[in-house]
Motif scaffolding. Structure first.
Motif: not given
Ligand SMILES: Cc1ncc(C[n+]2csc(CCOP(=O)(O)OP(=O)(O)O)c2C)c(N)n1
Ligand SMILES: [Mg+2]
Length: 355
Positions: A37-38, A88-89, A231-232, A243-246
């Motif tokens: 979704p991100f 990404a960050s 989250y890993r 996506a994890a950053v978002r």
């Protein structure tokens, strides 16, 4: 003497969980109900841009490394191998979100437009600050391991008190998670429900110490003890990490407090230009990680999508060449300092030892 294992089940009791991957080493896109979704609006052109960012960051890093070897800079901590995690960050945040990083965090100032002539003064021993943090929304880099996690947490607490929806990200390494500062930052971020993102790049080493010496379980799990969702992700996978950053930024903006991300990556080069990793790690290990190269997997993916890879590479290389030639020009133009100047702003009066 017989040693007794007092915690025989410590490792089994925890599910280490493989890092979440969206783009595999072979360039296949995998579904992730958590992260997809991100990534909704990222089309092929968006992935081409991320590729260009990574190529530019890598070229910049290599040029700075070479400049150090040529005696033009004092020291350089290379980011080689960590391009996906770092790009990404930065790209997962808004420009108004703050980033507080360490000495290895070169993508943030580069992609946020730091003036090379100013920034490189820090690596040529002219000054200890390389840019105006308020212009870039990037805190000046820290050598004190983990200190920036406190800065980010303080900033996030302030943003919340002032009713702003900015988030603050702290970028730090695997080794830093063993520091008191980082643990204090986690306590404050958790209890004040601050919109902080703890972005840990687990690059396998704290100088020569492998991460296994610091933690017998995934670092992501440390955050759970502070009641911080964690989250890993595969840190060499730009899509998963972005996506994890978002996701983390979304949580922060929506008042859900801090998030911890462990981006599992690998420091392909030495710790700094003064280090020789062949003294403490096997070539086979580095070869394994070379196959997981963050840029290579995006190229494999683009090729699969029928994109003209040669022209994508060409455009990225042209952008990178512009950056590296400016870097070289600015660095060479800076005259070396007199080493004694390093004490200039240390004491109001010289101590006996300095005299
Ligand atoms: C408070 C503190 N302790 C020790 C050091 C020396 N030191 C410099 S880099 C480093 C390793 C950090 O490893 P990690 O957090 O994994 O970051 P990486 O260098 O891998 O990006 C250490 C111990 C320091 N700079 N600051
Ligand atoms: Mg490390």
């Amino acid at each position: 003497m017989q040693t007794i294992d007092v915690q025989p089940h410590a490792t089994e009791a925890r599910d280490p969980g493989a890092p979440i991957t969206v783009l595999t080493t072979h360039g296949h896109r995998q579904e992730s109900s958590l992260l997809d979704p991100f990534l909704d609006e990222i089309d092929t052109e968006g992935i081409v841009e991320l590729h260009s960012d990574m190529v530019t960051v890598r070229a910049f890093d290599r040029e700075a490394f070479a400049l150090t070897r040529q005696g033009e800079l004092a020291l350089w901590p290379p980011l080689l191998g960590q391009e996906a995690a770092q790009v990404a960050s930065v790209r997962g945040l808004r420009h108004t979100d703050w980033i507080f990083g360490s000495y290895r965090e070169h993508a943030a100032p580069l992609l946020r437009g730091a003036e090379l002539s100013q920034w490189m003064k820090t690596w040529k021993t002219h000054s200890s600050a390389g840019w105006n943090p308020h212009e870039l929304h990037v805190g000046n880099w820290q050598i004190i391991i983990g200190a920036q996690t406190l800065h980010a947490t303080g900033f996030a607490m302030a943003a919340k008190m002032q009713g702003r929806d900015d988030v603050a990200m702290a970028c730090f390494g695997d080794g830093a998670t063993s520091e008191g500062d980082v643990n204090e930052a986690l306590v404050f971020a958790s209890t004040f429900s601050a919109p902080a993102i703890f972005f840990c790049q687990n690059n396998g080493y704290a100088i020569s110490e492998p991460v296994e010496v610091q933690a017998k379980y995934p670092l992501a799990q440390r955050a759970l003890g502070f009641d911080i969702p964690s989250y890993r992700v595969d840190g060499n996978d730009i899509l998963a990490t972005l996506a994890a950053v978002r996701l983390a930024a979304e949580r922060g903006r929506n008042g859900l407090g801090p998030t911890f991300i462990e981006a599992v990556t690998y420091r392909m080069g030495p710790h700094t230009t003064t280090d020789d990793p062949t003294r403490y790690r096997a070539a086979a290990e580095s070869e394994l990680w070379a196959e997981r190269d963050p840029i290579l997997r995006v190229e494999r993916y683009l090729e699969r999508q029928g994109v003209d890879l040669a022209s994508v590479q060409q455009r990225a290389a042209e952008r990178a060449a512009t950056v590296t030639s400016s870097l070289r020009r600015e660095v060479v133009a800076l005259t070396p300092t007199d080493p004694i100047e390093m004490f200039d702003h240390l004491y109001t009066r010289p101590t006996a030892r300095i005299a």
